[in-house]
Design an enzyme around this catalytic site. Sequence first.
Site, PDB file in Angstrom:
ATOM      1  N   GLN A   1      67.106  48.671  46.951  1.00 36.20           N
ATOM      2  CA  GLN A   1      67.922  48.145  45.855  1.00 36.20           C
ATOM      3  C   GLN A   1      68.584  46.835  46.271  1.00 36.20           C
ATOM      4  O   GLN A   1      68.819  46.583  47.448  1.00 36.20           O
ATOM      5  CB  GLN A   1      68.983  49.157  45.429  1.00 36.20           C
ATOM      6  CG  GLN A   1      68.400  50.334  44.678  1.00 36.20           C
ATOM      7  CD  GLN A   1      69.474  51.334  44.282  1.00 36.20           C
ATOM      8  OE1 GLN A   1      70.371  51.622  45.059  1.00 36.20           O
ATOM      9  NE2 GLN A   1      69.365  51.860  43.072  1.00 36.20           N
TER      10      GLN A   1
ATOM     11  N   VAL B   1      74.751  49.790  47.582  1.00 33.48           N
ATOM     12  CA  VAL B   1      73.632  50.277  46.784  1.00 33.48           C
ATOM     13  C   VAL B   1      73.168  51.575  47.421  1.00 33.48           C
ATOM     14  O   VAL B   1      73.425  51.831  48.596  1.00 33.48           O
ATOM     15  CB  VAL B   1      72.471  49.258  46.684  1.00 33.48           C
ATOM     16  CG1 VAL B   1      72.868  48.070  45.830  1.00 33.48           C
ATOM     17  CG2 VAL B   1      72.022  48.806  48.061  1.00 33.48           C
ATOM     18  N   SER B   2      72.479  52.393  46.653  1.00 37.00           N
ATOM     19  CA  SER B   2      72.128  53.728  47.129  1.00 37.00           C
ATOM     20  C   SER B   2      70.909  53.775  48.038  1.00 37.00           C
ATOM     21  O   SER B   2      70.784  54.666  48.861  1.00 37.00           O
ATOM     22  CB  SER B   2      71.898  54.661  45.939  1.00 37.00           C
ATOM     23  OG  SER B   2      73.088  54.757  45.190  1.00 37.00           O
ATOM     24  N   THR B   3      69.986  52.826  47.873  1.00 35.69           N
ATOM     25  CA  THR B   3      68.767  52.859  48.676  1.00 35.69           C
ATOM     26  C   THR B   3      68.485  51.506  49.292  1.00 35.69           C
ATOM     27  O   THR B   3      68.987  50.475  48.829  1.00 35.69           O
ATOM     28  CB  THR B   3      67.545  53.277  47.826  1.00 35.69           C
ATOM     29  OG1 THR B   3      67.350  52.310  46.801  1.00 35.69           O
ATOM     30  CG2 THR B   3      67.734  54.653  47.212  1.00 35.69           C
TER      31      THR B   3
END
Length: 181
Positions: free
Chosen positions: A15, A10-12
């Site tokens: 998330q 996931v990007s962050t």
Amino acid sequence: MGQIIGYQRVSTLDQNTERQLDGVECDKVFTDKASGKDANRPALAQAMDYAREGDTVVVHSMDRLARNVDDLRRVVRELAAKGVTVKFHKEGLTFTGEDSPMNNMLLTMLGAVAEFERSMILERQREGIAIAKAKGKYKGRKAALSSEQADELKAMRKAGKSVTAIADHFGISRQTVYNYS
């Protein structure tokens, strides 16, 4: 029969990875909470190092593994060279290193779509920021230091204190010290 190794990204940090690999039985799962802009991710490196001949690396979708064609093809190629199968759950594609021209074309095309998607996201982001700036609604990132702290930092630099010591004192990066001085 080798192990089933899951890879999630996931990007962050906030998330959730729950939807990725839902219902897929894995012996071990590696998870990155980082941008997919490049393949320099710790859990991906660990998964690639961990995987052995006969293992299968399962990823929810191609865009979770890489956001550009070069990285996607390189990661799949490196794993296949070790005798590791790579499966993309969402796309229903499997790569073994002995893939058909059609499989290789699909890998390249779908990788290109992920790369295009990332480019479009960045373009929309830049456009949105430009519009917000023009309306005076975008102020940018909050300053790392108050004006008093910035003055103190400059005085510390002038007094010959090391950049590392100053960075530690304020809890900022060395680059931020350079930016202020």
